[in-house]
Design a protein around this motif. Structure first.
Motif, PDB file in Angstrom:
ATOM      1  N   ASP A   1      -1.133  -7.704 -37.353  1.00 38.14           N
ATOM      2  CA  ASP A   1      -0.296  -6.944 -36.736  1.00 38.14           C
ATOM      3  C   ASP A   1      -1.139  -6.370 -36.004  1.00 38.14           C
ATOM      4  O   ASP A   1      -1.236  -6.347 -34.311  1.00 38.14           O
ATOM      5  CB  ASP A   1       0.665  -6.251 -37.197  1.00 38.14           C
ATOM      6  CG  ASP A   1       1.900  -7.084 -37.995  1.00 38.14           C
ATOM      7  OD1 ASP A   1       1.491  -8.625 -37.692  1.00 38.14           O
ATOM      8  OD2 ASP A   1       2.399  -6.214 -39.187  1.00 38.14           O
TER       9      ASP A   1
ATOM     10  N   THR B   1       5.873 -13.762 -31.027  1.00 43.26           N
ATOM     11  CA  THR B   1       6.335 -12.984 -32.163  1.00 43.26           C
ATOM     12  C   THR B   1       7.160 -13.645 -32.995  1.00 43.26           C
ATOM     13  O   THR B   1       8.137 -13.975 -31.941  1.00 43.26           O
ATOM     14  CB  THR B   1       6.424 -11.443 -31.882  1.00 43.26           C
ATOM     15  OG1 THR B   1       5.063 -11.333 -32.051  1.00 43.26           O
ATOM     16  CG2 THR B   1       6.678 -10.492 -33.392  1.00 43.26           C
ATOM     17  N   HIS B   2       7.598 -14.251 -34.286  1.00 48.56           N
ATOM     18  CA  HIS B   2       8.241 -14.051 -34.041  1.00 48.56           C
ATOM     19  C   HIS B   2       9.328 -13.652 -35.814  1.00 48.56           C
ATOM     20  O   HIS B   2       8.321 -13.581 -36.112  1.00 48.56           O
ATOM     21  CB  HIS B   2       8.642 -16.092 -35.432  1.00 48.56           C
ATOM     22  CG  HIS B   2       8.095 -16.350 -34.136  1.00 48.56           C
ATOM     23  ND1 HIS B   2       8.765 -18.023 -33.909  1.00 48.56           N
ATOM     24  CD2 HIS B   2       7.063 -17.039 -33.551  1.00 48.56           C
ATOM     25  CE1 HIS B   2       8.203 -18.479 -33.198  1.00 48.56           C
ATOM     26  NE2 HIS B   2       6.800 -18.444 -33.118  1.00 48.56           N
ATOM     27  N   ARG B   3      10.342 -12.473 -35.108  1.00 52.25           N
ATOM     28  CA  ARG B   3      10.371 -11.555 -36.505  1.00 52.25           C
ATOM     29  C   ARG B   3      11.261 -11.754 -37.563  1.00 52.25           C
ATOM     30  O   ARG B   3      11.868 -12.580 -38.032  1.00 52.25           O
ATOM     31  CB  ARG B   3      11.396 -10.855 -35.430  1.00 52.25           C
ATOM     32  CG  ARG B   3      11.560 -10.094 -34.022  1.00 52.25           C
ATOM     33  CD  ARG B   3      12.948  -9.469 -33.528  1.00 52.25           C
ATOM     34  NE  ARG B   3      12.235  -8.907 -32.190  1.00 52.25           N
ATOM     35  CZ  ARG B   3      11.391  -7.406 -31.985  1.00 52.25           C
ATOM     36  NH1 ARG B   3      11.012  -6.911 -33.107  1.00 52.25           N
ATOM     37  NH2 ARG B   3      10.786  -7.202 -31.117  1.00 52.25           N
ATOM     38  N   GLY B   4       9.800 -11.356 -38.542  1.00 54.23           N
ATOM     39  CA  GLY B   4      10.989 -11.377 -39.916  1.00 54.23           C
ATOM     40  C   GLY B   4       9.445 -12.634 -40.557  1.00 54.23           C
ATOM     41  O   GLY B   4       9.724 -13.389 -41.231  1.00 54.23           O
TER      42      GLY B   4
ATOM     43  N   TYR C   1       3.772 -16.032 -36.840  1.00 53.88           N
ATOM     44  CA  TYR C   1       3.609 -15.481 -35.241  1.00 53.88           C
ATOM     45  C   TYR C   1       3.057 -17.205 -34.876  1.00 53.88           C
ATOM     46  O   TYR C   1       2.929 -18.027 -35.524  1.00 53.88           O
ATOM     47  CB  TYR C   1       1.558 -15.019 -34.997  1.00 53.88           C
ATOM     48  CG  TYR C   1       1.713 -13.415 -34.542  1.00 53.88           C
ATOM     49  CD1 TYR C   1       2.745 -12.123 -34.003  1.00 53.88           C
ATOM     50  CD2 TYR C   1       2.135 -12.700 -36.134  1.00 53.88           C
ATOM     51  CE1 TYR C   1       2.728 -11.144 -34.128  1.00 53.88           C
ATOM     52  CE2 TYR C   1       1.405 -10.950 -36.211  1.00 53.88           C
ATOM     53  CZ  TYR C   1       2.596 -10.504 -35.365  1.00 53.88           C
ATOM     54  OH  TYR C   1       2.765  -9.122 -35.335  1.00 53.88           O
TER      55      TYR C   1
END
Length: 235
Positions: free
Chosen positions: A198, A220-223, A226
Motif C-alpha cells: 500500500d 484499488t479493489h477494496r479487500g 490492485y
C-alpha cells in the motif's frame, strides 16, 4: 569482481557479526561508524550495497537514506533494533530494499544481501530493440533500460516501485492481491508487511499524478488488491 558492501554501524559487536557473515560469503565489507564517513567513502569509491543502522552518532540513518536516494539507486538494507511496523514501513517508503531487525541471523542477513544484489544487477540482454508501444492508458515499460514512462515522460521510480508497476502492467485489468504482489516483487515476502505494498502504491500514484493529475491508471479493489486500467476512465 568482489561486491563491496558499505556497513554504517556504530556498535562494534554488531559490526563484527555482520563483517564475519558477509566476508565468509565472499563480500568485501567497508565499515564506517558515522554518516559523514559513509558519504566520504561513497564519494571516493562506489559500493554495490549499503547496510544502514538508523541510530547513528551524527544523525539518522533515514536521513542518509534520503540523501542517497536523491542521487543513487544503490541497494540499501536497513539493519536496526527498531522493530515497530511504522519504522519498517517508513524505511521501505523512503527507498530501502529490505529491513532487518536486530537480533538477526547472520546467515539470513547474508542471504538477503545476495537476493538484493541478484535482483539489482540482473544482466540485461545486449540487443537493440525498438521502443515498446505504450498501452492506451499512456504507460509503457522499457525492460531493456529498466524504465517506465507515462505520457512520454520517464518515471523516477525506486526499485520496488518499478517492479510493482511492471508486474501490474504485465497483465492489465488483472486484480493482484497484496500477497501476490509481494511474491512477485519482494525477495523475502514472509519477512515483510502487506502494508508495504500500500505504501509503495501510494508513492506510485503521487508520481503519476505529478505528470497527469486527472488520471489514475492504478485501480484499488477494496479487500482484494490492485489492478491497472487498460484505458483512461475504464471502470
Amino acid at each position: 569482481m568482489t561486491p563491496r558492501i558499505l556497513l554504517v554501524e556504530d556498535e562494534p559487536s554488531i559490526a563484527e557479526i555482520v563483517d564475519f557473515a558477509l566476508t565468509s560469503e565472499g563480500f568485501a565489507v567497508v565499515w564506517r561508524t558515522l554518516i559523514g564517513e559513509a558519504e566520504a567513502e561513497l564519494a571516493a569509491t562506489p559500493c554495490d550495497l549499503a547496510i544502514l543502522d538508523l541510530g547513528l552518532p551524527d544523525g539518522s540513518g533515514l536521513e542518509l537514506l534520503k540523501r542517497l536516494r536523491r542521487s543513487s539507486e544503490m541497494p540499501v538494507l536497513i539493519l536496526s533494533a527498531r522493530n515497530a511496523e511504522l519504522d519498517r514501513v517508513l524505511g521501505l517508503e523512503l527507498g530501502a530494499d529490505d529491513y532487518v531487525t536486530n537480533p538477526f541471523s547472520p546467515r539470513e542477513l547474508a542471504a538477503r544481501v545476495k537476493a538484493i544484489l541478484k535482483r539489482a544487477f540482473r544482466p540485461q540482454p545486449d540487443v537493440d530493440q525498438p521502443d515498446p508501444c505504450p498501452l492506451p492508458n499512456g504507460l509503457v515499460v522499457d525492460e531493456i533500460r529498466a524504465v517506465i514512462r507515462f505520457r512520454h515522460q520517464r518515471l523516477d521510480l525506486t526499485r520496488y516501485e518499478y517492479l510493482l508497476l511492471k508486474t501490474l502492467l504485465a497483465q492489465p485489468e488483472r486484480v493482484f492481491s497484496r500477497a501476490q504482489l509481494m511474491d512477485q516483487v519482494w525477495p523475502d515476502p514472509a519477512a515483510s508487511f502487506e502494508r508495504s505494498v500500500d505504501t509503495h502504491i501510494k508513492t506510485l500514484r503521487a508520481k503519476l499524478r505529478d505528470i497527469d493529475p486527472d488520471h489514475d491508471p492504478i485501480r484499488t479493489h477494496r479487500g482484494l488488491g490492485y489492478s491497472i486500467r487498460v484505458r483512461d476512465g475504464s471502470p
